[in-house]
Design an enzyme around this catalytic site. Structure first.
Site, PDB file in Angstrom:
ATOM      1  N   LYS A 184     -11.742 -43.478  70.111  1.00 17.79           N
ATOM      2  CA  LYS A 184     -11.749 -44.048  68.748  1.00 17.79           C
ATOM      3  C   LYS A 184     -11.786 -45.577  68.825  1.00 17.79           C
ATOM      4  O   LYS A 184     -11.534 -46.160  69.896  1.00 17.79           O
ATOM      5  CB  LYS A 184     -10.496 -43.577  68.003  1.00 17.79           C
ATOM      6  N   TYR A 189      -8.016 -79.187  65.250  1.00 16.34           N
ATOM      7  CA  TYR A 189      -7.470 -79.243  63.887  1.00 16.34           C
ATOM      8  C   TYR A 189      -5.978 -79.600  63.912  1.00 16.34           C
ATOM      9  O   TYR A 189      -5.234 -79.104  64.757  1.00 16.34           O
ATOM     10  CB  TYR A 189      -7.601 -77.877  63.216  1.00 16.34           C
TER      11      TYR A 189
HETATM   12  C1  LIG Z   1      -4.787 -42.661  69.453  1.00 13.77           C
HETATM   13  C2  LIG Z   1      -4.253 -41.294  69.701  1.00 13.77           C
HETATM   14  C3  LIG Z   1      -4.128 -40.803  71.011  1.00 13.77           C
HETATM   15  C4  LIG Z   1      -4.317 -41.680  72.241  1.00 13.77           C
HETATM   16  O1  LIG Z   1      -3.182 -42.504  72.356  1.00 13.77           O
HETATM   17  P1  LIG Z   1      -2.976 -43.546  73.582  1.00 13.77           P
HETATM   18  O2  LIG Z   1      -1.595 -44.024  73.385  1.00 13.77           O
HETATM   19  O3  LIG Z   1      -3.990 -44.612  73.378  1.00 13.77           O
HETATM   20  O4  LIG Z   1      -3.172 -42.789  74.819  1.00 13.77           O
HETATM   21  C5  LIG Z   1      -3.759 -39.479  71.189  1.00 13.77           C
HETATM   22  N1  LIG Z   1      -3.506 -38.676  70.111  1.00 13.77           N
HETATM   23  C6  LIG Z   1      -3.577 -39.125  68.835  1.00 13.77           C
HETATM   24  C7  LIG Z   1      -3.266 -38.204  67.711  1.00 13.77           C
HETATM   25  C8  LIG Z   1      -3.944 -40.449  68.577  1.00 13.77           C
HETATM   26  O5  LIG Z   1      -4.003 -40.896  67.319  1.00 13.77           O
END
Ligand SMILES: *Cc1c(COP(=O)(O)O)cnc(C)c1O
Length: 362
Positions: free
Chosen positions: A41, A254
Site C-alpha cells: 500500500k 529564510y
Molecule cells: C499496513 C498494514 C500491515 C503492514 O504493517 P507493517 O507494520 O508495515 O508491517 C498489515 N496489516 C494491516 C491490516 C495493515 O493495515
C-alpha cells in the site's frame, strides 16, 4: 542530452535496491512455516509499487499482496495478472463490479459489506477487530455474523495488532486469544494476524499468512533493534547546485536562522520540503558527502537546503557532487532520532519527483 534524459534527470535521486527487498522478504519468510505476503500500500511505502511488487512476485515465493484501496489494487492488477490481491479498506457498493471483473479480493469490515458480497461466489477476506478499533467487525457484529446465514466464499480471516512492536505488551496475547476464537469458527479460511513486528512475537502468532509491510523495505516498526537480515533498501541522493563563500555574520536562508560564525563555505542542495523526509532539517540534521558527515544549516526551502562544508575535509567537494540525504550512512534511525517522526512517516513522506532508480542483479 535528449528530452527523455532530462525528464529523468530533473531532480534528486531515490535509489531502491530490489535485491535488498527480496533479501528482506526471504528473511521474514524464513521466520515461519506460514506463507508470507507483501503489503505494498501507499506506493510500497513511498518506494514504488510498480517495480517492487513484480520483483517480489517473480523472484520470491510471494504471490499474495495487500493494498489499502481499490485504486492501488487496479494498478497492481494491471502489472501482475497472476497475483492474489487483497484490499484492506473494505467494499463500497459502486466498486463491487470492478472487484468481480478484476479478480480483486475485498476484505469485508462490517455487516453491510457482507450484504454487498453475499452470493457473489468469488472469495473475500473478513477482518475481525480484536481491540485496535480501526477496521473490522466489532465483538457484537462478530457474534451476529456467526449467528446469521450467508453465502460467502471466505478465504482469509484477519485481525490487526495494536502494538506488536512492544513484545511484552499484554495486549498482544489478549488479541491472540480473541483471534483464535474467531479463527476456530472459520476453519476453512486462511488466518492472518502478523504485520512486520508481529512476526517477531513467535510462532504462536503466525497462523497461515504473514502480512509484513515496512520491514520488507528495511524500515523498523519500532522494535528496539532492526532484526538481523533486515536492511534498509533505499537511499536518497541530492545534487549540489551551488557553493557559496560567506563572511562572518552573513546568514543563510529564510528568516536568517543560521549565521556564519566564521568565514564559511556553504553548499546548496536540490531537495526541500517538496521532496519530503526533510521536514526535520531545521533542527539537527545531517547529510553524508565525500566520506564525511556535514550539517544542514538554516531553514529548509521548498526545493533546497544548505549544508556547511567549511571544514578542510570537504575541500574536494564541488558543484554537481551527489550528497547522501538518507542511506547507509544517514540511516532512517538517525533521521528518526532527530525528529518526532517514525519510519512509517519518513518513508511515506518521500516526495514524488525523485528520479527513481531501481537495481536488480540479473
Ligand atoms: C499496513 C498494514 C500491515 C503492514 O504493517 P507493517 O507494520 O508495515 O508491517 C498489515 N496489516 C494491516 C491490516 C495493515 O493495515
Amino acid at each position: 542530452m535528449t528530452v527523455a534524459d532530462v525528464l529523468n534527470d530533473a531532480s534528486a535521486q531515490l535509489h531502491v535496491d530490489l535485491e535488498t527487498i527480496i533479501d528482506n522478504y526471504n528473511t521474514l519468510n524464513a521466520q515461519s512455516n506460514a506463507a508470507c505476503a507483501a503489503v505494498v500500500k501507499a506506493d510500497a511505502y513511498g518506494l514504488g509499487m510498480e517495480k517492487i511488487a513484480p520483483a517480489l512476485f517473480h523472484h520470491t515465493e510471494c504471490n499474495t499482496f495487500f493494498v489499502a484501496n481499490l485504486v492501488e489494487a487496479v494498478k497492481l492488477r494491471s502489472i501482475l495478472k497472476g497475483a492474489k490481491i487483497y484490499v484492506f479498506n473494505g467494499l463500497f457498493e459502486d466498486h463491487v463490479d470492478i472487484y468481480l471483473k478484476q479478480n480483486i479480493t475485498p476484505i469485508l469490515n462490517d455487516p453491510n459489506q457482507i450484504q454487498l458480497w453475499n452470493n457473489k461466489n468469488q472469495p473475500c477476506g473478513i477482518h475481525f477487530d480484536t481491540g485496535i478499533n480501526r477496521l473490522g467487525f466489532s465483538d457484537k457484529q462478530t457474534e451476529e455474523f456467526f449467528n446469521s446465514k450467508h453465502n460467502l466464499n471466505i478465504d482469509l480471516v484477519l485481525s490487526h495488532f495494536i502494538q506488536s512492536e512492544i513484545p511484552n505488551h499484554p495486549s498482544n496475547e489478549i488479541q491472540l486469544d480473541q483471534f483464535m476464537r474467531v479463527r476456530y469458527q472459520l476453519p476453512n479460511a486462511k488466518a492472518s494476524l502478523c504485520n512486520s513486528a508481529g512476526i517477531y512475537l513467535g510462532e504462536d502468532y503466525h497462523f497461515d499468512l504473514l502480512r509484513p509491510g515496512i520491514m520488507l523495505y528495511g524500515g523498523n516498526p519500532g522494535l528496539p533493534k532492526r532484526p538481523v537480515g533486515i536492511t534498509q533498501a533505499f537511499e536518497i541522493k541530492a545534487k549540489i547546485l551551488q557553493i557559496r563563500e560567506l563572511e562572518v555574520g552573513m546568514s543563510v536562508g529564510y528568516n536568517s536562522l543560521w549565521t556564519a560564525p566564521e568565514k564559511s563555505r556553504i553548499a546548496i542542495l536540490n531537495v526541500g520540503y517538496a521532496d519530503g523526509t526533510l521536514k526535520t532539517s531545521d533542527r539537527n540534521s545531517f547529510v553524508y558527502i565525500d566520506g564525511h558527515i556535514a550539517k544542514v544549516v538554516g531553514k529548509t526551502s521548498m526545493d533546497m537546503i544548505a549544508i556547511d562544508i567549511t571544514d578542510a575535509k570537504f575541500d574536494k567537494v564541488t558543484v554537481n557532487n551527489f550528497v547522501e540525504i538518507l542511506g547507509s550512512n544517514i540511516t532512517l534511525e538517525m533521521v528518526a532520532e532527530n525528529s518526532t517522526l517514525g519510519h512509517y512517516e519518513l518513508m511515506t513522506g518521500i516526495g514524488r519527483r525523485y528520479n527513481k532508480i531501481y537495481n536488480l542483479r540479473a
